[in-house]
Motif scaffolding. Structure first.
Motif, short mmCIF file in Angstrom:
data_model
loop_
_atom_site.label_atom_id
_atom_site.label_comp_id
_atom_site.label_asym_id
_atom_site.label_seq_id
_atom_site.Cartn_x
_atom_site.Cartn_y
_atom_site.Cartn_z
N ALA A 71 5.91 -3.41 3.50
CA ALA A 71 4.87 -3.53 2.51
C ALA A 71 4.02 -2.11 2.62
CB ALA A 71 3.86 -4.44 2.60
N LEU A 72 4.56 -1.15 3.25
CA LEU A 72 3.91 0.01 3.45
C LEU A 72 4.71 1.48 3.06
CD1 LEU A 72 1.05 0.60 4.63
CD2 LEU A 72 2.00 0.79 6.88
N ARG A 73 4.06 2.32 2.37
CA ARG A 73 4.98 3.61 2.15
C ARG A 73 4.09 4.85 2.22
NH1 ARG A 73 8.99 2.52 -2.94
NH2 ARG A 73 10.23 0.81 -2.27
N LEU A 74 4.68 5.88 2.79
CA LEU A 74 3.99 7.29 2.85
C LEU A 74 4.77 8.10 2.29
CD1 LEU A 74 1.73 9.36 3.67
CD2 LEU A 74 2.95 9.25 5.98
N SER A 75 4.48 9.05 1.27
CA SER A 75 5.25 9.85 0.61
C SER A 75 4.56 11.32 0.65
CB SER A 75 5.55 9.51 -0.90
OG SER A 75 4.39 9.75 -1.79
N THR A 76 5.49 12.26 0.76
CA THR A 76 4.85 13.58 0.71
C THR A 76 6.11 14.45 0.12
OG1 THR A 76 3.79 15.48 2.16
CG2 THR A 76 5.65 14.37 2.87
N GLY A 77 5.86 15.72 -0.02
CA GLY A 77 7.03 16.54 -0.69
C GLY A 77 6.53 18.01 -1.24
N THR A 78 7.61 18.51 -1.83
CA THR A 78 7.17 19.91 -2.56
C THR A 78 7.13 19.86 -4.04
OG1 THR A 78 9.38 20.53 -2.11
CG2 THR A 78 7.81 21.24 -0.48
N ASP A 79 6.41 20.57 -4.45
CA ASP A 79 6.08 20.94 -5.84
C ASP A 79 6.93 22.11 -6.31
OD1 ASP A 79 5.33 21.32 -8.39
OD2 ASP A 79 3.23 21.45 -8.16
N GLU A 80 8.00 22.19 -7.06
CA GLU A 80 8.92 23.28 -6.92
C GLU A 80 9.25 23.84 -8.32
OE1 GLU A 80 12.68 22.42 -4.85
OE2 GLU A 80 11.42 21.42 -3.38
N HIS A 81 8.18 23.48 -9.41
CA HIS A 81 8.34 24.18 -10.73
C HIS A 81 7.11 24.95 -11.03
CE1 HIS A 81 11.71 20.57 -11.72
NE2 HIS A 81 12.02 21.86 -11.48
N ALA A 132 0.96 -1.18 -0.16
CA ALA A 132 0.10 0.12 -0.05
C ALA A 132 0.75 1.21 0.01
CB ALA A 132 -0.87 0.02 1.24
N LEU A 133 0.68 2.09 -0.99
CA LEU A 133 1.29 3.55 -1.13
C LEU A 133 0.25 4.50 -0.74
CD1 LEU A 133 3.69 5.34 -2.13
CD2 LEU A 133 2.60 5.25 -4.33
N PHE A 134 0.64 5.37 0.33
CA PHE A 134 -0.34 6.49 0.80
C PHE A 134 0.59 7.76 0.46
CE2 PHE A 134 -1.59 2.94 3.21
CZ PHE A 134 -3.12 3.17 3.43
N THR A 135 -0.23 8.51 -0.35
CA THR A 135 0.50 9.94 -0.81
C THR A 135 -0.27 11.06 -0.25
OG1 THR A 135 -0.63 10.24 -3.02
CG2 THR A 135 1.16 8.88 -2.61
N VAL A 168 4.40 13.06 11.14
CA VAL A 168 3.98 12.52 9.92
C VAL A 168 5.19 11.60 9.53
CG1 VAL A 168 3.36 12.72 7.60
CG2 VAL A 168 2.69 14.36 9.25
N ALA A 169 4.77 10.28 9.50
CA ALA A 169 6.02 9.22 9.44
C ALA A 169 6.18 8.86 7.89
CB ALA A 169 5.39 7.93 10.04
N ALA A 170 6.68 9.82 7.25
CA ALA A 170 6.45 9.68 5.88
C ALA A 170 7.86 8.74 5.54
CB ALA A 170 6.87 10.90 5.07
N THR A 171 7.98 8.13 4.44
CA THR A 171 8.87 7.40 4.22
C THR A 171 9.89 7.83 2.83
OG1 THR A 171 7.73 5.91 2.59
CG2 THR A 171 8.06 5.10 4.88
N ASP A 172 9.12 8.92 2.43
CA ASP A 172 9.97 9.74 1.23
C ASP A 172 9.40 11.12 1.23
OD1 ASP A 172 11.11 10.40 -1.09
OD2 ASP A 172 10.84 8.55 -1.96
N PHE A 173 10.49 12.23 1.25
CA PHE A 173 9.80 13.46 1.00
C PHE A 173 10.57 13.93 -0.43
CE2 PHE A 173 10.17 17.95 1.33
CZ PHE A 173 9.21 18.35 1.92
#
Length: 593
Positions: A85-95, A45-48, A130-135
């Motif tokens: 088997a679990l991921r949570l991604s967030t981040g910034t839109d920079e363009h 499961a991927l949560f974004t 926020v326990a993100a696995t990827d920023f």
């Protein structure tokens, strides 16, 4: 912006006895047998969240999106066999043009502005738990490679062509608009200015040669996708809204801008005169974080749940699925849509000076306190209102008084001098409500409490599946009130451990209350992880006993062994949650001296 439910659910209890759940070493029993959730067949499961524009500091709406995704991911983790088997991604839109213009207004290079604002988002989410696995940042090399590869796939499938685009463009919303979506309103000098009908932001007439995506080819495939997947977009009103949009013609979409006009972005492969449209750039981040275009991404896609705000629904529910279909990929499993936050009944706005700083809120109300408020009060279907008194009243009532008071009362040395999980007496509280005997003390309301708490994990799981975290917390709060009523009704402080008549019932009342608290603590982990840990640690519940698979409520009531009975409670941890109105009064008094 996401969430898929890949959860197991706990079954509802039978009227009296429950079946054996397993026989792995020690035999384990519960108030209900596990049943397979709607997405349990998917092992990953991927949560974004959305990736957030790096043009201004974060506000509580950004934090709300991140907390929704975080809670969904954490709850999935309670039901999943392993975190791998679990991921949570967030981040910034920079363009994009908006970043380019904001940087120019601040006298900064676009990259410098993005570095500063992206760091603010990263710090906010870290501090908020926020326990993100990827920023991800869209200025990263891995993302540029993913976007250009995705573009190449669309081009190879003959879904891009070069043509003259002429029409309205809204830089604030980074979107093209047809005439029907543009209106006019008076400007500062009284002149008539064109604005977006939906957002009210200014628009300008644009005429340039761009690459265009054959979006019109995907109207029917999108309709078939949504009609065959009624839960692809939740809550249901947003699913219905997208289908209504698709009743209209779907024009082809301009997916690049002239680099002379927009230089801050990813260039079109093989054509440096064009910059890839910022939304194509941004949406591909959901593939970048799972390794696209490397083969590993296929083990995660389409097991994605996007948590998004309603203002970006069209980009995620029409453009993104169409682009994916065009690239030979499936749409995401689920799109979870939420509404916005107002402040004292008004839309948050820099001009009104009412933008709420989430970092200040975390400090003022505590991290878990503010997490609880946003997720308890936020209703995805409609806008929610924030004001200070509302936060204080909710947290004092539900955390400090109801739950904190219950924990303190049942673990206090005066009422529980042995500091243990007391013994449950089946003679005092038999499993059959109609039972009679000299030792029976349980009342009809007590059986109602047991049934309510026994069914609570399944009820909460259903609410998470339906993107109704606020209802899950409402259900927990209701059971907390029932448990307080149970304790108040039987007044264990009036009973004596020295009395042969009182002692079995006193132990039973405390045992039931502690079992209820154990369920509440387990179910609150996705929302208030620190407070839940504090509660479970006080009850002596170890880390391996905190998952939903291990959540077997009141087994002694059903005639089975309880591993907690007789166990020592954990160490005293002090006040579980402080009353905020008293804290604020003390602070005001201190400032006045």
């Amino acid at each position: 912006m996401l969430r898929t439910s890949v959860f197991w659910a706990l079954g509802r209890p039978a009227a009296s006895r429950v079946p054996l759940l397993g026989d792995l070493g020690a035999r384990r029993y519960g108030s209900g047998a596990p049943t397979v959730g709607e997405d349990a067949a998917h092992p990953r499961a991927l949560f974004t969240t959305p990736i957030f524009y790096a043009n201004a500091a974060p506000h509580i709406g950004h934090l709300y999106s991140a907390l929704l995704a975080d809670a969904l991911c954490r709850h999935r983790g309670l039901r999943a066999p392993g975190a791998a088997a679990l991921r949570l991604s967030t981040g910034t839109d920079e363009h994009g043009l908006k970043i380019q213009q904001a940087a120019a207004a601040a006298g900064l290079a676009p990259r410098a502005l993005c570095d500063r604002v992206s760091a603010q988002f990263r710090r906010l989410f870290r501090d908020a738990g926020v326990a993100a696995t990827d920023f991800i940042r869209t200025t990263e090399a891995r993302h540029r490679a993913a976007v250009q590869h995705f573009w190449g796939v669309l081009a190879a499938r003959d879904l891009l062509y070069k043509g003259l685009y002429e029409g309205w463009y809204c830089a604030s919303d980074e979107c093209f608009l047809p005439d029907a979506k543009v209106t006019r309103q008076p400007g500062l000098a009284g002149e008539s200015c064109p604005v977006s009908l939906e957002s009210g932001h200014p628009v300008s007439w644009t005429k340039e040669e761009n690459y265009i995506f054959r979006l019109s080819q995907f109207r029917e495939p999108l309709r078939r996708w949504l009609r065959s997947n009624p839960r692809a977009i939740i809550p249901e009103p947003f699913h219905r809204a997208v289908l209504q949009w698709l009743e209209e013609e779907l024009p082809d979409l301009s997916v690049s801008r002239s680099s002379s006009h927009l230089h801050w972005g990813i260039p079109v492969p093989g054509d440096d005169s064009q910059t890839i449209y910022v939304w194509v750039d941004a949406l591909v981040n959901y593939l970048t974080v799972i390794g696209y275009p490397n083969a590993e991404f296929r083990s995660w896609w389409p097991a994605a749940s996007h948590v998004i705000g309603k203002d970006i629904l069209k980009f995620h529910a029409i453009y993104w699925p169409a682009l994916l279909l065009g690239a030979g990929l499936s749409p995401p499993r689920r799109i979870c849509v939420h509404s916005h936050w107002t402040v004292c009944g008004q839309k948050m706005s820099k001009s009104l000076g009412n933008v709420v700083d989430p970092m200040a809120c975390l400090d003022r109300y505590t991290v878990d306190g503010f997490r609880y408020f946003l997720l308890r009060q936020g209703v995805p279907n409609w806008d929610c209102d924030y004001y200070d008194e509302k936060v204080v009243k909710l947290l004092d009532s539900e955390l400090a008084d109801a739950l904190g008071g219950l924990l303190n009362r049942c673990t206090a040395s005066k009422i529980n001098p042995s500091g243990t999980y007391p013994v449950f007496c089946t003679a005092c509280f038999p499993s059959e409500p109609e039972s009679q005997g000299p030792a029976v003390r349980a009342q009809a309301e007590d059986y109602a409490l047991v049934n309510a708490v026994a069914s609570l994990p399944r009820q909460v799981a259903d609410y998470y599946d339906n993107f109704q975290i606020y209802k899950a917390l409402e259900a927990v709060s209701s059971c907390v009130r029932q448990t307080n009523g149970f304790v108040q009704r039987h007044a264990p402080w009036k009973l004596s451990w020295e009395s042969p008549m009182d002692a079995p019932w006193l132990g039973t009342v405390l045992h039931v209350a502690l079992e209820c608290l154990r369920v509440f603590g387990t179910l609150l982990q996705p929302v208030t992880p620190n407070l839940a840990d504090k509660l479970l640690s006080r009850l002596g519940v170890c880390a391996a006993e905190r998952g939903l698979e291990e959540l077997f409520f009141l087994p002694r009531f059903y005639g089975h062994h309880c591993p907690f009975e007789g166990r020592r409670l954990g160490p005293e941890t002090g006040l579980w949650f402080p009353r905020l109105d008293q804290s604020r009064a003390r602070m005001v008094k201190a400032q006045g001296t």
